[in-house]
Scaffold this motif. Structure first.
Motif, PDB file in Angstrom:
ATOM      1  N   LEU A 179       0.843  -1.195   0.000  1.00 29.08           N
ATOM      2  CA  LEU A 179       0.000   0.000   0.000  1.00 29.08           C
ATOM      3  C   LEU A 179       0.877   1.244   0.000  1.00 29.08           C
ATOM      4  O   LEU A 179       1.861   1.314   0.732  1.00 29.08           O
ATOM      5  N   LEU A 180       0.488   2.202  -0.810  1.00 21.82           N
ATOM      6  CA  LEU A 180       1.085   3.534  -0.798  1.00 21.82           C
ATOM      7  C   LEU A 180      -0.075   4.473  -0.468  1.00 21.82           C
ATOM      8  O   LEU A 180      -1.047   4.548  -1.221  1.00 21.82           O
ATOM      9  N   VAL A 181       0.000   5.116   0.680  1.00 22.75           N
ATOM     10  CA  VAL A 181      -1.108   5.906   1.213  1.00 22.75           C
ATOM     11  C   VAL A 181      -0.773   7.391   1.128  1.00 22.75           C
ATOM     12  O   VAL A 181       0.313   7.814   1.517  1.00 22.75           O
ATOM     13  N   SER A 182      -1.734   8.161   0.630  1.00 23.10           N
ATOM     14  CA  SER A 182      -1.591   9.609   0.523  1.00 23.10           C
ATOM     15  C   SER A 182      -2.909  10.255   0.945  1.00 23.10           C
ATOM     16  O   SER A 182      -3.920  10.103   0.265  1.00 23.10           O
ATOM     17  N   ILE A 183      -2.877  10.952   2.075  1.00 24.19           N
ATOM     18  CA  ILE A 183      -4.083  11.582   2.608  1.00 24.19           C
ATOM     19  C   ILE A 183      -3.884  13.093   2.610  1.00 24.19           C
ATOM     20  O   ILE A 183      -2.912  13.600   3.178  1.00 24.19           O
ATOM     21  N   ASN A 184      -4.803  13.790   1.970  1.00 23.49           N
ATOM     22  CA  ASN A 184      -4.778  15.262   1.925  1.00 23.49           C
ATOM     23  C   ASN A 184      -3.468  15.820   1.386  1.00 23.49           C
ATOM     24  O   ASN A 184      -2.932  16.790   1.916  1.00 23.49           O
ATOM     25  N   LEU A 185      -2.984  15.229   0.325  1.00 28.16           N
ATOM     26  CA  LEU A 185      -1.767  15.725  -0.313  1.00 28.16           C
ATOM     27  C   LEU A 185      -2.083  16.346  -1.670  1.00 28.16           C
ATOM     28  O   LEU A 185      -1.694  17.474  -1.940  1.00 28.16           O
ATOM     29  N   MET A 186      -2.804  15.622  -2.496  1.00 31.86           N
ATOM     30  CA  MET A 186      -2.962  16.036  -3.899  1.00 31.86           C
ATOM     31  C   MET A 186      -3.690  17.357  -4.068  1.00 31.86           C
ATOM     32  O   MET A 186      -3.352  18.120  -4.959  1.00 31.86           O
ATOM     33  N   HIS A 187      -4.655  17.661  -3.236  1.00 29.03           N
ATOM     34  CA  HIS A 187      -5.392  18.913  -3.409  1.00 29.03           C
ATOM     35  C   HIS A 187      -4.680  20.110  -2.783  1.00 29.03           C
ATOM     36  O   HIS A 187      -5.095  21.247  -2.982  1.00 29.03           O
ATOM     37  N   ILE A 188      -3.598  19.852  -2.053  1.00 26.27           N
ATOM     38  CA  ILE A 188      -2.859  20.925  -1.397  1.00 26.27           C
ATOM     39  C   ILE A 188      -1.522  21.194  -2.080  1.00 26.27           C
ATOM     40  O   ILE A 188      -1.129  22.335  -2.265  1.00 26.27           O
ATOM     41  N   ALA A 189      -0.841  20.116  -2.444  1.00 27.82           N
ATOM     42  CA  ALA A 189       0.517  20.232  -2.984  1.00 27.82           C
ATOM     43  C   ALA A 189       0.507  20.639  -4.460  1.00 27.82           C
ATOM     44  O   ALA A 189      -0.519  20.565  -5.138  1.00 27.82           O
ATOM     45  N   GLU A 190       1.679  21.019  -4.927  1.00 27.70           N
ATOM     46  CA  GLU A 190       1.837  21.376  -6.336  1.00 27.70           C
ATOM     47  C   GLU A 190       1.658  20.145  -7.220  1.00 27.70           C
ATOM     48  O   GLU A 190       1.851  19.008  -6.772  1.00 27.70           O
TER      49      GLU A 190
END
Length: 144
Positions: free
Chosen positions: A108-119
């Protein structure tokens, strides 16, 4: 330790979905499921999920040194044996710089609240890294 209100509110619903991918038998092969969380922020999610999913070896990471300190404080306070010490990780950089994670080793590669904030380059890096680091049948889990 930081305690974001949003993390407190959404940890239960996120865990319910994560369980579908992290339960024993969800992946082939023996041993603990290997999880890398990018952009773990304060660490509340990492500690909560690692405690609830003892079959996972949970590796939190973040680019912010303050976040790394908060993650370490959560790990120490909650005494979760399968929660690894946080690593510094810039998701916009090549996967080769991601703390020594080797190709095809993550369940699993987990990403929470990253894509809508980061470049955008961070989202691109996340997907490129997932393509290399996830095992066949591994899952990129995103929220937010």
């Amino acid at each position: 330790m930081q305690a974001p209100a949003a993390a407190e509110r959404n940890k239960g619903p996120i865990l319910a979905v994560l369980r579908e991918y992290a339960e024993p038998g969800a992946h082939a092969g023996p041993g603990a499921l290997q999880v890398l969380e990018v952009g773990a922020g304060a660490g509340l999610h990492a500690a909560y999920f690692a405690r609830a999913l003892p079959q996972c070896r949970w590796q939190p990471s973040d680019i912010d040194p303050r976040a790394l300190r908060s993650i370490a404080a959560y790990a120490e306070a909650m005494q979760v044996p399968n929660l690894l010490p946080p690593i510094l990780l810039d998701v916009s950089k090549g996967w080769e710089t991601w703390g020594g994670t080797q190709p095809a080793t993550l369940d699993l590669l987990v990403s929470i609240n990253l894509m809508h904030i980061a470049e955008l380059q961070c989202t691109e890096g996340l997907f490129k890294g997932a393509g290399v680091l996830l095992k066949p049948g591994g899952v990129l889990f995103t929220y937010g």
